[in-house]
Design a protein around this motif. Structure first.
Motif, PDB file in Angstrom:
ATOM      1  N   LEU A  87       0.830  -1.211   0.000  1.00  0.00           N
ATOM      2  CA  LEU A  87       0.000   0.000   0.000  1.00  0.00           C
ATOM      3  C   LEU A  87       0.863   1.260   0.000  1.00  0.00           C
ATOM      4  CD1 LEU A  87      -2.818  -1.064   2.503  1.00  0.00           C
ATOM      5  CD2 LEU A  87      -3.008  -0.820   0.015  1.00  0.00           C
ATOM      6  N   LEU A  88       1.937   1.249   0.790  1.00  0.00           N
ATOM      7  CA  LEU A  88       2.873   2.380   0.800  1.00  0.00           C
ATOM      8  C   LEU A  88       3.419   2.621  -0.603  1.00  0.00           C
ATOM      9  CD1 LEU A  88       4.800   4.447   2.244  1.00  0.00           C
ATOM     10  CD2 LEU A  88       6.389   2.522   2.551  1.00  0.00           C
ATOM     11  N   ALA A  89       3.840   1.537  -1.253  1.00  0.00           N
ATOM     12  CA  ALA A  89       4.399   1.657  -2.597  1.00  0.00           C
ATOM     13  C   ALA A  89       3.364   2.199  -3.573  1.00  0.00           C
ATOM     14  CB  ALA A  89       4.915   0.297  -3.066  1.00  0.00           C
ATOM     15  N   PHE A  90       2.115   1.715  -3.473  1.00  0.00           N
ATOM     16  CA  PHE A  90       1.096   2.174  -4.414  1.00  0.00           C
ATOM     17  C   PHE A  90       0.795   3.661  -4.236  1.00  0.00           C
ATOM     18  CE2 PHE A  90      -3.325   3.290  -5.268  1.00  0.00           C
ATOM     19  CZ  PHE A  90      -3.366   3.035  -6.636  1.00  0.00           C
ATOM     20  N   PHE A  91       0.556   4.092  -2.998  1.00  0.00           N
ATOM     21  CA  PHE A  91       0.168   5.482  -2.783  1.00  0.00           C
ATOM     22  C   PHE A  91       1.301   6.449  -3.152  1.00  0.00           C
ATOM     23  CE2 PHE A  91      -3.036   3.601   0.210  1.00  0.00           C
ATOM     24  CZ  PHE A  91      -4.149   4.017  -0.512  1.00  0.00           C
ATOM     25  N   VAL A  92       2.535   6.097  -2.774  1.00  0.00           N
ATOM     26  CA  VAL A  92       3.667   6.962  -3.148  1.00  0.00           C
ATOM     27  C   VAL A  92       3.881   6.921  -4.656  1.00  0.00           C
ATOM     28  CG1 VAL A  92       6.157   7.312  -2.914  1.00  0.00           C
ATOM     29  CG2 VAL A  92       4.786   6.730  -0.902  1.00  0.00           C
ATOM     30  N   GLY A  93       3.851   5.715  -5.222  1.00  0.00           N
ATOM     31  CA  GLY A  93       4.070   5.578  -6.659  1.00  0.00           C
ATOM     32  C   GLY A  93       2.996   6.241  -7.490  1.00  0.00           C
ATOM     33  N   SER A  94       1.733   6.119  -7.076  1.00  0.00           N
ATOM     34  CA  SER A  94       0.642   6.711  -7.847  1.00  0.00           C
ATOM     35  C   SER A  94       0.661   8.232  -7.799  1.00  0.00           C
ATOM     36  CB  SER A  94      -0.711   6.189  -7.346  1.00  0.00           C
ATOM     37  OG  SER A  94      -0.913   6.537  -5.981  1.00  0.00           O
ATOM     38  N   VAL A  95       1.285   8.794  -6.752  1.00  0.00           N
ATOM     39  CA  VAL A  95       1.400  10.248  -6.647  1.00  0.00           C
ATOM     40  C   VAL A  95       2.605  10.769  -7.431  1.00  0.00           C
ATOM     41  CG1 VAL A  95       1.872  12.161  -5.064  1.00  0.00           C
ATOM     42  CG2 VAL A  95       0.207  10.413  -4.430  1.00  0.00           C
ATOM     43  N   LEU A  96       3.741  10.089  -7.320  1.00  0.00           N
ATOM     44  CA  LEU A  96       4.987  10.598  -7.893  1.00  0.00           C
ATOM     45  C   LEU A  96       5.255  10.126  -9.319  1.00  0.00           C
ATOM     46  CD1 LEU A  96       7.438  10.283  -4.833  1.00  0.00           C
ATOM     47  CD2 LEU A  96       6.147  12.279  -5.597  1.00  0.00           C
ATOM     48  N   LEU A  97       4.952   8.860  -9.611  1.00  0.00           N
ATOM     49  CA  LEU A  97       5.361   8.307 -10.899  1.00  0.00           C
ATOM     50  C   LEU A  97       4.680   8.944 -12.117  1.00  0.00           C
ATOM     51  CD1 LEU A  97       5.840   4.487 -10.222  1.00  0.00           C
ATOM     52  CD2 LEU A  97       7.574   6.180 -10.799  1.00  0.00           C
ATOM     53  N   PRO A  98       3.383   9.294 -12.069  1.00  0.00           N
ATOM     54  CA  PRO A  98       2.792   9.891 -13.274  1.00  0.00           C
ATOM     55  C   PRO A  98       3.527  11.132 -13.757  1.00  0.00           C
ATOM     56  CG  PRO A  98       1.055   9.222 -11.775  1.00  0.00           C
ATOM     57  CD  PRO A  98       2.350   9.040 -11.034  1.00  0.00           C
ATOM     58  N   SER A  99       3.932  11.989 -12.841  1.00  0.00           N
ATOM     59  CA  SER A  99       4.664  13.188 -13.251  1.00  0.00           C
ATOM     60  C   SER A  99       6.084  12.845 -13.698  1.00  0.00           C
ATOM     61  CB  SER A  99       4.718  14.196 -12.098  1.00  0.00           C
ATOM     62  OG  SER A  99       5.349  13.631 -10.959  1.00  0.00           O
ATOM     63  N   LEU A 100       6.672  11.788 -13.090  1.00  0.00           N
ATOM     64  CA  LEU A 100       8.029  11.386 -13.469  1.00  0.00           C
ATOM     65  C   LEU A 100       8.055  10.710 -14.832  1.00  0.00           C
ATOM     66  CD1 LEU A 100       9.327   9.933 -10.055  1.00  0.00           C
ATOM     67  CD2 LEU A 100       9.829  12.171 -11.054  1.00  0.00           C
ATOM     68  N   VAL A 101       6.972   9.991 -15.153  1.00  0.00           N
ATOM     69  CA  VAL A 101       6.908   9.252 -16.409  1.00  0.00           C
ATOM     70  C   VAL A 101       6.324  10.095 -17.539  1.00  0.00           C
ATOM     71  CG1 VAL A 101       5.922   7.198 -17.525  1.00  0.00           C
ATOM     72  CG2 VAL A 101       6.724   7.074 -15.167  1.00  0.00           C
ATOM     73  N   ALA A 102       5.669  11.212 -17.200  1.00  0.00           N
ATOM     74  CA  ALA A 102       4.993  12.054 -18.193  1.00  0.00           C
ATOM     75  C   ALA A 102       5.911  12.373 -19.368  1.00  0.00           C
ATOM     76  CB  ALA A 102       4.524  13.350 -17.542  1.00  0.00           C
TER      77      ALA A 102
END
Length: 397
Positions: A87-102
């Motif tokens: 859950l920690l990985a999902f919430f952090v990843g879902s917040v940070l990764l979209p902007s990093l992968v954009a």
């Protein structure tokens, strides 16, 4: 058996060679490896149900044969820790990764297959059953063996697990570098590899940060319950962390983990029971790696991950990786099936997932092993001064 060139160096070499040669080789050479990738991918797809059955049935059967408060507490704590990590990985990843992968997705064309060279021919290898059928069958047989306490089927599936582990070691792991080489050469030839490597670097850093975060959380809880300095406890477990980085196997690190955890002051019998058990059922580091990497691959391919789709996946991860083999990449092999069935991963996405996971496997294993120490301390506190039963340990292991 001497391993002068381990799996991780081979994976890294395959990625580098794929990127370098993808810029200079002719199309026929790329299509040759695309043909190999297609055959290997179908072969892996055929093997997934067997991998699921081979790992989950013995894991559930052995876990269910134990009895008593110690086993129950240990199992619940391990599962909760794994789910919290996911859950920690999902919430952090879902917040940070979209902007990093954009701006770095592979779906820059209407058909994402346009940038990939096709194979000369395809060899179909339909699996004997789909992933969900394999999962349900595994649960039914595993629970059935545990409840009936029968030895015949248990021994049969123990031997089947050995066969599957040898299959992975002999047929899958040695061919993975060639498969990954072909994937990256094809991506480079199509002008897409820079997007992948850019995302890989960001995912790698995020995974390491989350590994450190979950360890700090686990040892803060353990230190608070035992009234000891969390950083001092974590320092005591560092030998196990660095050993696991080298072995890439929780099972192979058990002797060092046991030696380290006993220095924290927990009762010897608790450590003797918990460490071998947690080496099998507690994979918080691997869960973080799998969730973050899968988010990265999904976003890279233009997907839109949601909590509704990922929460069941995380819950299933905690069960699917029970008794994941003590070989490098065992966790990702055990998780391929649910990534395909629950997240909709295609063969290219699974291949990228394998490459990304294996590049960080040693860090995930080290986090698993170090976290085992913290969980053992928590179990020791929950058990209070109650006597433990070595008989339970002998039944489970």
């Amino acid at each position: 058996m001497k391993k002068r060139f381990g799996l991780l160096p081979r994976i890294i070499a395959a990625i580098i060679l794929g990127v370098l040669l993808g810029n200079v080789v002719p199309e026929w050479f790329v299509r040759t490896f695309a043909t190999f990738n297609g055959i290997f991918g179908n072969f892996l797809n055929f093997a997934i149900p067997f991998i699921i059955i081979g790992f989950i049935v013995p894991g559930i059967a052995h876990l269910g044969k134990g009895a008593g408060k110690l086993l129950g507490i240990s199992t619940v704590i391990a599962y909760v820790s794994t789910i919290l990590a996911g859950l920690l990985a999902f919430f952090v990843g879902s917040v940070l990764l979209p902007s990093l992968v954009a701006g770095n997705t592979l779906q820059t064309a209407e058909n994402p297959e346009k940038f990939l060279q096709s194979a000369f021919f395809v060899v179909e290898m339909p699996p004997i059953m789909d992933v969900m059928s394999a999962l349900i069958l595994s649960f039914i047989i595993g629970v059935g063996i545990a409840s009936t306490k029968g030895d015949t089927l248990e021994k049969a599936f123990d031997e089947f697990q050995i066969i599957i582990e040898k299959f992975i070691n002999v047929a899958i792991i040695p061919l993975l570098p060639f498969h990954i080489f072909g994937i990256f050469m094809n991506m480079t030839f199509g002008g897409q590899v820079q997007n992948i490597l850019f995302v890989f670097a960001k995912v790698f850093v995020l995974v390491i940060v989350l590994h450190i975060t979950i360890l700090l959380f686990q040892y803060t809880v353990a230190g608070t319950l035992s009234r000891k300095n969390p950083f001092g406890l974590l320092k005591t477990m560092l030998p196990a962390y660095f050993t696991a980085m080298g072995t890439q196997s929780s099972s192979a690190t058990i002797p060092v983990t046991l030696q380290s955890v006993k220095k924290t002051g927990i009762r010897a019998k608790i450590g003797d029971f918990c460490i071998p058990l947690f080496a099998t059922i507690h994979l918080s580091g691997s869960t973080i790696t799998l969730v973050i990497c899968s988010l990265g691959v999904l976003l890279l391919n233009g997907g839109h991950p949601t909590f509704v789709s990922y929460f069941p996946f995380i819950l299933m991860l905690g069960v699917t990786m029970v008794a994941a083999p003590g070989v490098p990449g065992g966790a990702v092999m055990a998780a391929l099936g649910i990534m395909k069935s629950m997240l909709g991963f295609d063969q290219t996405m699974l291949s990228l997932m394998i490459a990304l996971y294996l590049a960080q496997d040693s860090f995930g294993t080290a986090t698993n092993v170090t976290g085992d120490g913290a969980l053992s301390m928590i179990v020791d506190r929950f058990m209070g001064k109650e006597k433990t039963t070595i008989e339970v340990q002998e039944e489970v292991i």
